[in-house]
Design an enzyme around this catalytic site. Structure first.
Site, PDB file in Angstrom:
ATOM      1  N   HIS A  82      16.286  -1.747  -5.435  1.00  0.00           N
ATOM      2  CA  HIS A  82      17.291  -1.448  -4.846  1.00  0.00           C
ATOM      3  C   HIS A  82      18.053  -3.089  -4.462  1.00  0.00           C
ATOM      4  O   HIS A  82      17.150  -3.773  -4.093  1.00  0.00           O
ATOM      5  CB  HIS A  82      17.465  -1.023  -3.391  1.00  0.00           C
ATOM      6  CG  HIS A  82      18.021  -0.467  -2.902  1.00  0.00           C
ATOM      7  ND1 HIS A  82      19.230   0.337  -3.045  1.00  0.00           N
ATOM      8  CD2 HIS A  82      18.531  -1.328  -1.383  1.00  0.00           C
ATOM      9  CE1 HIS A  82      19.985   0.504  -2.100  1.00  0.00           C
ATOM     10  NE2 HIS A  82      19.980  -0.456  -1.137  1.00  0.00           N
ATOM     11  N   ASP A 161      21.750  10.267   7.098  1.00  0.00           N
ATOM     12  CA  ASP A 161      21.929   8.851   6.577  1.00  0.00           C
ATOM     13  C   ASP A 161      23.196   9.011   6.760  1.00  0.00           C
ATOM     14  O   ASP A 161      24.302   7.985   6.656  1.00  0.00           O
ATOM     15  CB  ASP A 161      21.901   7.820   5.349  1.00  0.00           C
ATOM     16  CG  ASP A 161      22.281   6.837   4.999  1.00  0.00           C
ATOM     17  OD1 ASP A 161      22.159   5.761   6.468  1.00  0.00           O
ATOM     18  OD2 ASP A 161      22.226   6.344   4.708  1.00  0.00           O
ATOM     19  N   ARG A 168      28.913   3.975  11.840  1.00  0.00           N
ATOM     20  CA  ARG A 168      28.497   2.810  11.553  1.00  0.00           C
ATOM     21  C   ARG A 168      29.703   2.552  11.320  1.00  0.00           C
ATOM     22  O   ARG A 168      29.858   0.960  11.292  1.00  0.00           O
ATOM     23  CB  ARG A 168      27.284   2.629  11.050  1.00  0.00           C
ATOM     24  CG  ARG A 168      26.212   2.758  11.739  1.00  0.00           C
ATOM     25  CD  ARG A 168      24.964   3.061  10.393  1.00  0.00           C
ATOM     26  NE  ARG A 168      24.409   1.442  10.308  1.00  0.00           N
ATOM     27  CZ  ARG A 168      24.023   1.242   9.171  1.00  0.00           C
ATOM     28  NH1 ARG A 168      23.935   2.301   8.547  1.00  0.00           N
ATOM     29  NH2 ARG A 168      23.566   0.512   8.603  1.00  0.00           N
ATOM     30  N   SER A 183      18.402   3.035   7.067  1.00  0.00           N
ATOM     31  CA  SER A 183      19.211   3.530   6.043  1.00  0.00           C
ATOM     32  C   SER A 183      18.611   3.629   4.544  1.00  0.00           C
ATOM     33  O   SER A 183      18.157   4.360   3.616  1.00  0.00           O
ATOM     34  CB  SER A 183      20.529   3.600   6.290  1.00  0.00           C
ATOM     35  OG  SER A 183      21.508   3.517   4.955  1.00  0.00           O
ATOM     36  N   LYS A 187      16.181   6.463   1.839  1.00  0.00           N
ATOM     37  CA  LYS A 187      17.079   7.141   0.558  1.00  0.00           C
ATOM     38  C   LYS A 187      16.001   6.811  -0.538  1.00  0.00           C
ATOM     39  O   LYS A 187      15.366   7.887  -1.169  1.00  0.00           O
ATOM     40  CB  LYS A 187      17.909   6.421   0.923  1.00  0.00           C
ATOM     41  CG  LYS A 187      18.878   6.890   1.840  1.00  0.00           C
ATOM     42  CD  LYS A 187      20.798   7.107   0.980  1.00  0.00           C
ATOM     43  CE  LYS A 187      20.481   4.992   1.693  1.00  0.00           C
ATOM     44  NZ  LYS A 187      21.793   4.307   1.538  1.00  0.00           N
TER      45      LYS A 187
HETATM   46  N1  URA Z   1      23.395   0.220   2.209  1.00  0.00           N
HETATM   47  C1  URA Z   1      22.878   1.463   2.503  1.00  0.00           C
HETATM   48  O1  URA Z   1      22.544   2.759   2.055  1.00  0.00           O
HETATM   49  N2  URA Z   1      22.509   1.597   3.851  1.00  0.00           N
HETATM   50  C2  URA Z   1      23.385   0.572   5.066  1.00  0.00           C
HETATM   51  O2  URA Z   1      22.662   0.318   6.225  1.00  0.00           O
HETATM   52  C3  URA Z   1      23.606  -0.799   4.671  1.00  0.00           C
HETATM   53  C4  URA Z   1      23.166  -0.571   3.231  1.00  0.00           C
END
Ligand code: URA
Length: 444
Positions: A82, A161, A168, A183, A187
């Protein structure tokens, strides 16, 4: 319990209990706590931070707000990568087939472009016919067949999220280390990978503008991920200049193929190989990163990752032959060239300015519901370190329309900085954090 007390506790820097965090997140997802209170809480977190225990509780409670992908029956090792996001960052498209060629399965769930950063799903969607909305059963079937599959998050994965990130995004609270940690990790854990390689970017095109903040984010994610039972390594990598020579949805699919065919630009190859080396290490295919890198180089030379990349296009609804025919040709008719403004050397190409221009061109979007163009983008002919004469072609630009082109051209010209002497080479990989089994940290 009252939401306002939780907000005031955080505002004054107190550590919240798990119950308080649960009250807030659970109440928000249930529609019982309004946006304005959660916005105020997010701003308090932005300024006061969260302790490691609060961050771990938030991550776990967000994860539990939805379902977790059931990958039982899919033999491992299941390793994902990621990136915290950037401009021209297409390493996922290279790494998924590369890892699969080593016998690692990569359950890749990606996101869309937002603001100046690109999104893997938009890049894949630029291939005519390609489907990025796989259901769980098909995702599992393709993981078994091709070793990887590429999809977006389903609605039931971490709904907390989806709500919180959208909030946000419009309340100036994205760049908070604990909120980013919760966040991303909620995931990633929900997606079912056993191990995770994190590419934590720093520089103008990244969320974290300097290496010190990127390191704090990497440590927060490694600590939280490890506490949740995941094997996890983070690399801190440069995002001050776009990665590779192509920025744009189809353009980046094309450049990924270039890398898989051994013709990729040096910066993109380097970052991909170092990330791939850690995937091999976490997947148990290599004893150390050097061996992992050697395995990746051998796999690329053998051509299997390229075959898997094309096989995946077919598996997900595209036509590999048509994709190959479009390479080099699939461009918006609305284009222009930008030449060097002076004699000397290119000292820097500002990733943020290029990404921002990308939104004008139609590569990215300002709002989640905006469309993007498959055929818009920028191709750099020269990058930092190159000697140039005034007027030399620096880049070709394609836009979704004339208005977008007009807005982007000055931004792109401004993104290029010059020097009279050759600049020091860019350092692409700064640091590695969090070796498995608690090994020592290494500085690259
Ligand atoms: N990518 C995400 O999935 N969440 C964040 O808070 C910032 C970048």
């Amino acid at each position: 319990m009252r939401a306002v007390d939780i907000i005031m506790n955080k505002r004054s820097g107190k550590e919240l209990s798990r119950e308080e965090i649960q009250f807030l997140i659970g109440g928000y997802v249930a529609g019982e706590i309004p946006d304005y209170q959660v916005s105020a809480w997010a701003m308090a977190v932005f300024f006061q931070g969260l302790s490691p225990a609060e961050t771990a509780a938030l991550t776990e409670l967000m994860l539990k707000s939805g379902t977790v992908m059931d990958l039982s029956g899919v033999p491992g090792p299941l390793v994902d990568k990621h990136s915290t996001g950037g401009v021209g960052d297409k390493t996922s498209l290279i790494l998924a087939p590369l890892a699969a060629s080593l016998g690692i399965r990569d359950p890749m769930m990606s996101g869309r472009a937002l603001g100046h950063t690109g999104g893997t799903l938009d890049k894949l969607d630029s291939i005519p016919g390609y489907r990025t909305n796989l259901q769980a059963e098909e995702f599992k079937r393709l993981l078994l067949k091709d070793g990887f599959a590429m999809t977006g998050q389903t609605k039931d994965i971490v709904p907390a999220d989806r709500l919180l990130y959208a909030l946000r995004d419009v309340t100036g609270t994205v760049e908070s280390i604990p909120l980013i940690t919760a966040s991303i990790l909620s995931k990633k854990v929900a997606e079912g990978a056993e191990a995770l390689v994190l590419d934590v970017k720093y520089g103008s095109g990244a969320f974290m503008k300097n290496p010190a903040d990127a390191e704090k984010l990497a440590r927060s994610m490694v600590d939280t991920g490890t506490a949740m039972g995941k094997k996890i390594i983070a690399l801190l990598t440069d995002m001050d200049e776009p990665l590779g020579n192509k920025v744009g949805n189809f353009l980046e699919m094309e450049e990924s193929l270039d890398c898989l065919e051994g013709r990729g630009p040096a910066d993109l190859m380097e970052v991909s190989l170092e990330l791939g080396a850690r995937m091999a290490l976490l997947g148990g295919k290599a004893a150390n990163a050097a061996e992992g890198r050697r395995l990746c180089e051998e796999a690329l030379a053998g051509g299997r990752p390229r075959d898997l990349f094309l096989a995946n296009i077919k598996s997900q609804g595209g036509d590999p032959e048509k994709f190959l025919a479009l390479c080099g040709n699939y461009r918006s008719p609305c284009g222009a060239e930008i030449g060097a403004a002076e004699d000397g050397f290119i000292s820097r190409i500002d990733a943020w300015k290029v990404g921002r221009a990308g939104v004008d061109l139609g590569v990215g979007r300002n709002r989640t519901e905006d469309p993007v163009s498959p055929t818009a983008g920028v191709q750099f002919h020269r990058k930092s370190g190159a000697a140039v004469k005034k007027g030399d072609s620096l880049m070709t630009v394609w836009a979704k329309d004339e208005a977008g082109l007009k807005a982007a051209l000055p931004r792109l010209a401004e993104a290029v900085e010059y020097s009279k002497t050759a600049p020091a080479p860019r350092r692409l990989i700064l640091k590695e954090i969090g070796l498995p089994a608690g090994g020592p940290e290494k500085t690259a």
